[in-house]
Design a protein around this motif. Structure first.
Motif, PDB file in Angstrom:
ATOM      1  N   VAL A   5       0.849  -1.186   0.000  1.00  0.00           N
ATOM      2  CA  VAL A   5       0.000   0.000   0.000  1.00  0.00           C
ATOM      3  C   VAL A   5       0.886   1.238   0.000  1.00  0.00           C
ATOM      4  O   VAL A   5       1.783   1.378   0.823  1.00  0.00           O
ATOM      5  CB  VAL A   5      -0.940  -0.004   1.220  1.00  0.00           C
ATOM      6  CG1 VAL A   5      -1.801   1.246   1.234  1.00  0.00           C
ATOM      7  CG2 VAL A   5      -1.812  -1.242   1.218  1.00  0.00           C
ATOM      8  N   CYS A   6       0.611   2.139  -0.929  1.00  0.00           N
ATOM      9  CA  CYS A   6       1.369   3.382  -1.039  1.00  0.00           C
ATOM     10  C   CYS A   6       1.050   4.281   0.158  1.00  0.00           C
ATOM     11  O   CYS A   6      -0.118   4.524   0.448  1.00  0.00           O
ATOM     12  CB  CYS A   6       1.016   4.101  -2.336  1.00  0.00           C
ATOM     13  SG  CYS A   6       1.812   5.708  -2.511  1.00  0.00           S
ATOM     14  N   PRO A   7       2.074   4.806   0.852  1.00  0.00           N
ATOM     15  CA  PRO A   7       1.800   5.686   1.989  1.00  0.00           C
ATOM     16  C   PRO A   7       1.242   7.046   1.574  1.00  0.00           C
ATOM     17  O   PRO A   7       0.623   7.722   2.385  1.00  0.00           O
ATOM     18  CB  PRO A   7       3.164   5.840   2.668  1.00  0.00           C
ATOM     19  CG  PRO A   7       4.168   5.363   1.710  1.00  0.00           C
ATOM     20  CD  PRO A   7       3.486   4.499   0.717  1.00  0.00           C
ATOM     21  N   SER A   8       1.418   7.442   0.312  1.00  0.00           N
ATOM     22  CA  SER A   8       0.934   8.745  -0.139  1.00  0.00           C
ATOM     23  C   SER A   8      -0.521   8.708  -0.580  1.00  0.00           C
ATOM     24  O   SER A   8      -1.355   9.452  -0.071  1.00  0.00           O
ATOM     25  CB  SER A   8       1.785   9.247  -1.302  1.00  0.00           C
ATOM     26  OG  SER A   8       3.123   9.361  -0.918  1.00  0.00           O
ATOM     27  N   CYS A   9      -0.841   7.822  -1.529  1.00  0.00           N
ATOM     28  CA  CYS A   9      -2.195   7.807  -2.099  1.00  0.00           C
ATOM     29  C   CYS A   9      -3.046   6.646  -1.615  1.00  0.00           C
ATOM     30  O   CYS A   9      -4.217   6.557  -1.946  1.00  0.00           O
ATOM     31  CB  CYS A   9      -2.126   7.804  -3.620  1.00  0.00           C
ATOM     32  SG  CYS A   9      -1.435   6.289  -4.323  1.00  0.00           S
ATOM     33  N   LYS A  10      -2.471   5.739  -0.837  1.00  0.00           N
ATOM     34  CA  LYS A  10      -3.170   4.591  -0.237  1.00  0.00           C
ATOM     35  C   LYS A  10      -3.694   3.580  -1.261  1.00  0.00           C
ATOM     36  O   LYS A  10      -4.545   2.770  -0.946  1.00  0.00           O
ATOM     37  CB  LYS A  10      -4.331   5.041   0.661  1.00  0.00           C
ATOM     38  CG  LYS A  10      -3.958   6.061   1.708  1.00  0.00           C
ATOM     39  CD  LYS A  10      -3.013   5.506   2.725  1.00  0.00           C
ATOM     40  CE  LYS A  10      -2.799   6.506   3.841  1.00  0.00           C
ATOM     41  NZ  LYS A  10      -1.452   6.765   4.175  1.00  0.00           N
ATOM     42  N   ASN A  11      -3.193   3.611  -2.506  1.00  0.00           N
ATOM     43  CA  ASN A  11      -3.578   2.628  -3.516  1.00  0.00           C
ATOM     44  C   ASN A  11      -2.665   1.414  -3.420  1.00  0.00           C
ATOM     45  O   ASN A  11      -1.465   1.556  -3.178  1.00  0.00           O
ATOM     46  CB  ASN A  11      -3.478   3.230  -4.922  1.00  0.00           C
ATOM     47  CG  ASN A  11      -4.600   4.192  -5.209  1.00  0.00           C
ATOM     48  OD1 ASN A  11      -5.710   4.011  -4.755  1.00  0.00           O
ATOM     49  ND2 ASN A  11      -4.283   5.237  -5.956  1.00  0.00           N
TER      50      ASN A  11
END
Length: 70
Positions: A5-11
């Motif tokens: 999970v991307c910490p910036s965009c949560k995708n």
């Protein structure tokens, strides 16, 4: 297949070799080197840039005082 999970965009990203998010391009905060040398190499660059910034700021202040003649 591992979900990251991307910490910036949560995708979620399912590419196990990815270092950057496919959606936003942000860092997935994965350590690519994993060793002590990789951590030392990355930490030194930050202090070099801080030192350069401090030297430039001091030189700017000195130049301002020299132009005014104290």
């Amino acid at each position: 297949m591992v979900e990251i999970v991307c910490p910036s965009c949560k995708n979620p990203t399912y590419d196990e070799d990815a270092l950057l998010c496919h959606f936003c391009g942000g860092s997935l905060r994965r350590n690519s080197t994993g060793g002590v040398l990789g951590k030392m190499r990355g930490a030194g660059a930050r202090w070099i840039w801080i030192s350069v910034g401090v030297v430039l700021a001091v030189m700017t202040i000195i130049t301002m005082f020299l132009q005014k003649g104290f």
